[in-house]
Design an enzyme around this catalytic site. Structure first.
Site, PDB file in Angstrom:
ATOM      1  N   GLU A   1       0.809  -1.231   0.000  1.00  0.00           N
ATOM      2  CA  GLU A   1       0.000   0.000   0.000  1.00  0.00           C
ATOM      3  C   GLU A   1       0.840   1.278   0.000  1.00  0.00           C
ATOM      4  OE1 GLU A   1      -2.903  -0.466   3.109  1.00  0.00           O
ATOM      5  OE2 GLU A   1      -3.910  -2.075   2.014  1.00  0.00           O
TER       6      GLU A   1
ATOM      7  N   GLU B   1      -4.852  -8.544  -0.712  1.00  0.00           N
ATOM      8  CA  GLU B   1      -5.337  -8.310   0.649  1.00  0.00           C
ATOM      9  C   GLU B   1      -6.707  -7.653   0.649  1.00  0.00           C
ATOM     10  OE1 GLU B   1      -4.638  -5.345   4.315  1.00  0.00           O
ATOM     11  OE2 GLU B   1      -2.769  -6.142   3.487  1.00  0.00           O
TER      12      GLU B   1
END
Length: 541
Positions: free
Chosen positions: A293, A381
């Site tokens: 991320e 995820e």
């Protein structure tokens, strides 16, 4: 048939004598937490913390790799090297009497350079997915889609509410899995790892383990035990860093900041040292991600990256990773503006293999650019929400709906967040949860190397029925969701092969992988689906 074989033999002899070459100017184509708390849990908002063509031969490329495609100097079929045949069709051409009727160059862009992925998107026998997802790792379907090269499937005329077409191919499935993170929560026990990655009764059948690359090498060893256990069941391992070592960052902190450009080489070496540590303990990494991320600011282990920075890093360091696949960019919300520039960069694009994405605040959707560039697309995820127990029904059914959406959007892999958590596929006591059973409807039966195939409905797929289908060898797997509250009876037919019945596995509010069977006549079976349920049909076992 005899006449065609005779022509083929003549053409092969002609090719071996030097009469045919495969190049861009070659002949015409032939026939055809994240809440920042100490446990690293993620809240339900947008933050978070945490195959190959195997035609009938297997020639060796000039680099020594063995792929399933025919090389430019090898076998021919109807006047054109065999690995060129799909290219004519992929550009919209058809093959008539050994010529591509649209005037397309036979081998334009079809030269294989490393045995992994030909530039026309065909893939070799290492199981990599090609850019259009058309081929699978067992070579069941030939280049024109009319019949399988190993004879597993022949066309069948069927009429049904849902028709599965084995000759329409999409992506190759790499697998399903979850995250283990002993940095933030207790490690899985050996028994729990067996439950997650084994595929016997009472096990989830996961085939991908995602784990953290710790910023300190002092903590590398904590990742070994579960990785070894998962690998013993055949699972592949994805390693993702949350932060580089703080000494390499602009702010000197494990949280936030950026990677110093002067530390690009040292950071690549850090990732590779983790790979080496795992290998020294008997664990091979399938892939390493550049960053978890990179496009969200949080108050736990993290590092900010722009697309330009990732391009610079991959361009300068990507060739160090060798056979270990490199992943970018694991955007927290499937932000294609983050990955489009990397895919479009001529230097960086060839040096990474997998586009990783998360679905926080985003929906699954197709990524044509990634497929065009020959990249696999992994959902690495997500979790549907973390405020309720994973056994709460029908809330757990949201996992089945998300999995359907991801598979229908041409993703190759799906990875949940924590494997063992109150809201995860395995409860804290190590028992499989309702969410786990939703995943198991895919993970236990749609195994690595399966290829998603076509599904059609006369009236189009609308609420409440959602369907995807898959094949490998002579087996067909169909996963059907009934999103409505009432039972639905539908007919399912398979165009291809010969099926007299199907094994059924159903999970619902009252069922967990409950087995049954239905008979089929003319490859068509009638099945009654429970309200709010997921049913997997298996034929050809």
């Amino acid at each position: 048939m005899k006449e065609r074989c005779y022509v083929l033999v003549l053409l092969m002899l002609f090719a071996l004598s030097g009469g045919i070459s495969c190049s861009n100017n070659g002949p015409q184509a032939g026939d055809g937490d994240a809440d920042g708390d100490s446990d690293g849990d993620s809240d339900s908002d947008s933050d978070t913390d945490g195959d190959s063509d195997s035609d009938s031969d297997s020639d060796s490329d000039s680099d020594g790799d063995t792929d399933g495609d025919s090389d430019s100097d090898s076998d021919t079929s109807n006047g054109c090297p065999a690995d060129c045949l799909p290219h004519c069709r992929s550009l919209g051409g058809t093959v008539v009497d050994g010529e591509c009727n649209d005037g397309l160059q036979c081998c334009e862009g079809a030269t294989s350079t490393d045995g992994d992925t030909d530039s026309d998107g065909d893939t070799d026998s290492d199981g990599d997915t090609d850019s259009d997802g058309d081929t699978d790792s067992d070579g069941d379907t030939d280049s024109d889609g009319d019949t399988d090269s190993d004879g597993d499937f022949e066309p069948v005329d069927v009429s049904a509410d849902v028709v599965v077409d084995v000759f329409t191919e999409h992506q190759t499935i790499r697998g399903f899995g979850g995250m283990n993170c002993p940095t933030w929560i207790n490690d899985l026990s050996a028994e729990q790892a067996d439950t997650a990655f084994g595929n016997d009764d009472g096990q989830l059948g996961f085939t991908i383990l995602r784990l953290m690359v710790p910023p300190s090498s002092n903590n590398f060893n904590r990742e070994v035990a579960t990785a070894k256990r998962a690998a013993s069941h055949g699972a592949i391992i994805l390693a993702t860093p949350w932060s580089p070592p703080q000494s390499m960052k602009t702010n000197g902190s494990i949280t936030g900041g950026r990677l110093n450009e002067s530390s690009y080489g040292a950071y690549a070496d850090h990732l590779l040292s983790f790979k080496d540590h795992m290998e020294s303990n008997g664990v091979t990494l399938h892939a390493i991600s550049v960053q978890n991320e990179p496009d969200i600011k949080v108050d736990y282990d993290s590092c900010d990256w722009s697309s330009d920075e990732m391009i610079k890093f991959i361009s300068s360091q990507g060739n160090k990773f060798g056979d270990t696949k490199l992943m970018a960019a694991e955007s927290f919300n499937y932000n294609k503006r983050m990955t489009d520039p990397i895919l479009n960069d001529a230097t960086a694009e060839p040096l990474f293999d997998i586009v990783g994405v998360h679905l926080y605040g985003a929906q699954a959707s197709d990524y044509p650019l990634a497929r065009e560039k020959g990249k696999e697309l992994w959902m690495t995820e997500h979790y549907t929400e973390s405020n309720n127990d994973a056994n709460k029904w029908p809330l757990a059914f949201d996992v089945a709906k998300e999995l359907h959406s991801v598979m229908a959007s041409n993703f190759n892999a799906y990875i949940w967040w924590y494997i063992r958590r109150s809201y995860g596929p395995m409860s804290e006591n190590g028992q499989i949860s309702k969410r786990g059973y939703m995943m198991a409807q895919y993970s236990k039966y749609v195994r690595p190397g399966f290829v998603r195939i076509g599904t059609e409905s006369a009236g189009g797929f609308g609420s409440p029925i959602q369907v995807t289908a898959y094949k490998k060898g002579g087996q067909v797997v169909v996963v059907i969701l009934n999103t409505g509250n009432s039972n639905e009876t539908i007919s399912v037919g398979v165009n291809g092969g010969s099926f007299t019945g199907f094994r059924t596995i159903t999970s619902s509010g009252s069922k967990n992988l409950e087995e049954g069977s239905v008979s089929a006549t003319g490859n068509v079976a009638s099945i009654t689906l429970d309200g709010t349920s997921i049913t997997t049909l298996i034929g050809g076992e």
